[in-house]
Design a protein around this motif. Sequence first.
Motif, PDB file in Angstrom:
ATOM      1  N   THR A 211      -3.777  13.530   4.460  1.00  0.00           N
ATOM      2  CA  THR A 211      -3.038  12.591   5.397  1.00  0.00           C
ATOM      3  C   THR A 211      -3.274  12.647   6.829  1.00  0.00           C
ATOM      4  OG1 THR A 211      -0.936  12.214   3.896  1.00  0.00           O
ATOM      5  CG2 THR A 211      -0.492  12.020   6.199  1.00  0.00           C
ATOM      6  N   PRO A 212      -3.359  14.015   7.333  1.00  0.00           N
ATOM      7  CA  PRO A 212      -3.607  13.926   8.885  1.00  0.00           C
ATOM      8  C   PRO A 212      -4.955  13.365   9.414  1.00  0.00           C
ATOM      9  CG  PRO A 212      -2.844  16.042   8.007  1.00  0.00           C
ATOM     10  CD  PRO A 212      -3.130  15.314   6.938  1.00  0.00           C
ATOM     11  N   TYR A 213      -5.976  13.457   8.380  1.00  0.00           N
ATOM     12  CA  TYR A 213      -7.304  13.088   8.685  1.00  0.00           C
ATOM     13  C   TYR A 213      -7.296  11.327   8.553  1.00  0.00           C
ATOM     14  CZ  TYR A 213      -8.126  17.881   8.003  1.00  0.00           C
ATOM     15  OH  TYR A 213      -8.527  19.234   8.672  1.00  0.00           O
ATOM     16  N   LEU A 214      -6.593  11.006   7.440  1.00  0.00           N
ATOM     17  CA  LEU A 214      -6.303   9.497   7.321  1.00  0.00           C
ATOM     18  C   LEU A 214      -5.764   8.907   8.388  1.00  0.00           C
ATOM     19  CD1 LEU A 214      -5.591   9.453   3.749  1.00  0.00           C
ATOM     20  CD2 LEU A 214      -7.701   8.797   4.486  1.00  0.00           C
ATOM     21  N   ILE A 215      -4.704   9.323   8.954  1.00  0.00           N
ATOM     22  CA  ILE A 215      -3.804   8.801  10.159  1.00  0.00           C
ATOM     23  C   ILE A 215      -4.725   8.774  11.231  1.00  0.00           C
ATOM     24  CG2 ILE A 215      -2.163   9.546  11.982  1.00  0.00           C
ATOM     25  CD1 ILE A 215      -0.538  10.576   9.550  1.00  0.00           C
ATOM     26  N   ARG A 216      -5.742   9.809  11.399  1.00  0.00           N
ATOM     27  CA  ARG A 216      -6.768   9.674  12.365  1.00  0.00           C
ATOM     28  C   ARG A 216      -7.642   8.438  12.691  1.00  0.00           C
ATOM     29  NH1 ARG A 216      -8.960  15.959  12.924  1.00  0.00           N
ATOM     30  NH2 ARG A 216      -6.985  16.954  13.101  1.00  0.00           N
ATOM     31  N   ARG A 217      -7.941   8.114  11.148  1.00  0.00           N
ATOM     32  CA  ARG A 217      -8.932   7.084  11.076  1.00  0.00           C
ATOM     33  C   ARG A 217      -8.455   5.819  10.648  1.00  0.00           C
ATOM     34  NH1 ARG A 217     -14.205   7.152  12.651  1.00  0.00           N
ATOM     35  NH2 ARG A 217     -14.612   6.027  10.647  1.00  0.00           N
ATOM     36  N   LYS A 218      -6.872   5.574  10.845  1.00  0.00           N
ATOM     37  CA  LYS A 218      -6.038   4.437  10.112  1.00  0.00           C
ATOM     38  C   LYS A 218      -6.718   4.210   8.900  1.00  0.00           C
ATOM     39  CE  LYS A 218      -3.987   4.201  14.140  1.00  0.00           C
ATOM     40  NZ  LYS A 218      -2.635   4.541  14.685  1.00  0.00           N
ATOM     41  N   GLY A 219      -6.886   5.265   7.990  1.00  0.00           N
ATOM     42  CA  GLY A 219      -7.574   4.919   6.685  1.00  0.00           C
ATOM     43  C   GLY A 219      -6.773   4.462   5.600  1.00  0.00           C
ATOM     44  N   ASN A 220      -6.730   4.614   4.427  1.00  0.00           N
ATOM     45  CA  ASN A 220      -5.915   3.996   3.280  1.00  0.00           C
ATOM     46  C   ASN A 220      -6.116   4.913   2.049  1.00  0.00           C
ATOM     47  OD1 ASN A 220      -7.437   2.388   1.222  1.00  0.00           O
ATOM     48  ND2 ASN A 220      -8.263   1.808   3.112  1.00  0.00           N
ATOM     49  N   ILE A 221      -5.039   4.882   1.096  1.00  0.00           N
ATOM     50  CA  ILE A 221      -5.107   5.457  -0.336  1.00  0.00           C
ATOM     51  C   ILE A 221      -4.957   4.599  -1.301  1.00  0.00           C
ATOM     52  CG2 ILE A 221      -3.846   7.049  -1.582  1.00  0.00           C
ATOM     53  CD1 ILE A 221      -2.714   8.138   1.133  1.00  0.00           C
ATOM     54  N   VAL A 222      -5.701   4.722  -2.219  1.00  0.00           N
ATOM     55  CA  VAL A 222      -5.483   4.030  -3.498  1.00  0.00           C
ATOM     56  C   VAL A 222      -5.335   4.865  -4.836  1.00  0.00           C
ATOM     57  CG1 VAL A 222      -6.485   1.989  -5.129  1.00  0.00           C
ATOM     58  CG2 VAL A 222      -7.026   2.130  -2.642  1.00  0.00           C
ATOM     59  N   ASN A 223      -4.194   4.843  -5.335  1.00  0.00           N
ATOM     60  CA  ASN A 223      -3.831   5.618  -6.468  1.00  0.00           C
ATOM     61  C   ASN A 223      -4.058   4.843  -7.695  1.00  0.00           C
ATOM     62  OD1 ASN A 223      -2.670   7.606  -4.868  1.00  0.00           O
ATOM     63  ND2 ASN A 223      -0.689   6.582  -4.598  1.00  0.00           N
ATOM     64  N   VAL A 224      -4.888   5.357  -8.697  1.00  0.00           N
ATOM     65  CA  VAL A 224      -5.049   4.716  -9.811  1.00  0.00           C
ATOM     66  C   VAL A 224      -4.109   5.075 -10.797  1.00  0.00           C
ATOM     67  CG1 VAL A 224      -6.818   4.519 -12.002  1.00  0.00           C
ATOM     68  CG2 VAL A 224      -7.593   4.769  -9.498  1.00  0.00           C
ATOM     69  N   SER A 225      -3.086   4.128 -11.270  1.00  0.00           N
ATOM     70  CA  SER A 225      -2.032   4.221 -12.036  1.00  0.00           C
ATOM     71  C   SER A 225      -2.431   3.635 -13.469  1.00  0.00           C
ATOM     72  CB  SER A 225      -0.746   3.890 -11.539  1.00  0.00           C
ATOM     73  OG  SER A 225       0.275   4.049 -12.221  1.00  0.00           O
ATOM     74  N   SER A 226      -1.279   2.838 -13.899  1.00  0.00           N
ATOM     75  CA  SER A 226      -1.567   2.317 -15.537  1.00  0.00           C
ATOM     76  C   SER A 226      -0.469   1.297 -15.688  1.00  0.00           C
ATOM     77  CB  SER A 226      -1.392   3.444 -16.202  1.00  0.00           C
ATOM     78  OG  SER A 226      -1.415   2.973 -17.538  1.00  0.00           O
ATOM     79  N   VAL A 227      -0.719   0.402 -16.503  1.00  0.00           N
ATOM     80  CA  VAL A 227       0.220  -0.290 -17.112  1.00  0.00           C
ATOM     81  C   VAL A 227       1.405   0.548 -17.558  1.00  0.00           C
ATOM     82  CG1 VAL A 227      -0.770  -0.808 -19.254  1.00  0.00           C
ATOM     83  CG2 VAL A 227       0.679  -2.236 -18.657  1.00  0.00           C
ATOM     84  N   GLY A 228       1.149   1.721 -18.055  1.00  0.00           N
ATOM     85  CA  GLY A 228       2.170   2.793 -18.503  1.00  0.00           C
ATOM     86  C   GLY A 228       3.123   2.738 -17.436  1.00  0.00           C
ATOM     87  N   GLY A 229       2.973   2.719 -16.166  1.00  0.00           N
ATOM     88  CA  GLY A 229       3.875   3.236 -15.085  1.00  0.00           C
ATOM     89  C   GLY A 229       4.654   1.969 -14.778  1.00  0.00           C
ATOM     90  N   LEU A 230       4.059   0.597 -15.436  1.00  0.00           N
ATOM     91  CA  LEU A 230       5.228  -0.591 -15.076  1.00  0.00           C
ATOM     92  C   LEU A 230       5.990  -1.049 -16.333  1.00  0.00           C
ATOM     93  CD1 LEU A 230       2.593  -2.447 -13.382  1.00  0.00           C
ATOM     94  CD2 LEU A 230       4.280  -1.163 -12.345  1.00  0.00           C
ATOM     95  N   ARG A 231       5.469  -0.639 -17.530  1.00  0.00           N
ATOM     96  CA  ARG A 231       6.087  -1.131 -18.811  1.00  0.00           C
ATOM     97  C   ARG A 231       6.056   0.332 -19.889  1.00  0.00           C
ATOM     98  NH1 ARG A 231       5.991  -6.386 -20.139  1.00  0.00           N
ATOM     99  NH2 ARG A 231       6.798  -5.699 -22.107  1.00  0.00           N
ATOM    100  N   ALA A 232       7.346   0.559 -20.583  1.00  0.00           N
ATOM    101  CA  ALA A 232       7.443   1.396 -21.571  1.00  0.00           C
ATOM    102  C   ALA A 232       6.485   1.381 -22.978  1.00  0.00           C
ATOM    103  CB  ALA A 232       8.883   1.721 -21.906  1.00  0.00           C
ATOM    104  N   PHE A 233       5.883   2.175 -23.183  1.00  0.00           N
ATOM    105  CA  PHE A 233       5.087   2.195 -24.596  1.00  0.00           C
ATOM    106  C   PHE A 233       5.302   3.335 -25.451  1.00  0.00           C
ATOM    107  CE2 PHE A 233       2.505  -0.121 -21.489  1.00  0.00           C
ATOM    108  CZ  PHE A 233       2.314  -1.211 -22.083  1.00  0.00           C
ATOM    109  N   PRO A 234       5.531   3.314 -26.717  1.00  0.00           N
ATOM    110  CA  PRO A 234       5.947   4.475 -27.446  1.00  0.00           C
ATOM    111  C   PRO A 234       4.493   5.130 -27.802  1.00  0.00           C
ATOM    112  CG  PRO A 234       5.432   2.405 -28.903  1.00  0.00           C
ATOM    113  CD  PRO A 234       5.537   1.944 -27.444  1.00  0.00           C
TER     114      PRO A 234
END
Length: 257
Positions: free
Chosen positions: A127-150
């Motif tokens: 984060t401190p280095y991203l702030i200096r560069r006005k950078g950004n973060i992309v997290n790779v999540s999943s459809v499993g984060g939005l919907r429930a699956f057995p």
Amino acid sequence: MFSGKVVLITGASSGIGAETAREFSRLGASLVLTGRNKENLEMVSKNCEEISSNKPVPLKIIADIKNEKDVENIIETTIKHFKKLDVLVNNAGIAASVTIETTSLHQFDDIMQTNVRAPYYLTMLATPYLIRRKGNIVNVSSVGGLRAFPDFLAHCISKAALDQFTRCVALELASKGVRVNSVNPGDIITGIHLKGSVSEHQYKAYLEKCKTIHPLGRIGEPNEVSSVIAFLASDAASNITGSSLSVDGGRQAACPR
């Protein structure tokens, strides 16, 4: 598009991570690639060097993101080498087919450490280095984060946590010019299921089933996710933060079938 920018990708030795590395290479980024498999990481790195127009050699860091010292080394080595960081792609993740009846605390801890604790710590350090560069973060999540699956209990819990992490950090860093988003793939041909407890026969049967459970009628390809990651990291998405963008053939919008 990313010329002069440094992009750090975890889990870059295979699947979505490897394809994301190639995507950013085509767009001119300087890369930091991390992963546990040295041979695969070398192969991906060489591929990135070949397809990049200016032929930069990616910085390769062998690391297990569950190991705190390895996470610390990723950031230290990146900054020592490039002196900056513009984009962090928290891609590394694992899955396992378990239920509340068949899971163990060890399996739960392993998944949560990899899918939640590791990106949490890496983001803290970056984060401190991203702030200096006005950078950004992309997290790779999943459809499993939005919907429930057995049968993927711990995985779904971990990805739901990652999505909430995305939103919270996006709010915290917005005033400092750092955007944070997640991409939520559906089923993608990466082989991640085979790294869990699913047999090859079960996986092949599941691929056939995917034709019926995805509204678009097919499973996704890694490049369909990597292009969205690059978009979210680019200036084209300059007014997007705190979002979870689904790349799942419509699965999160569909009723169970």
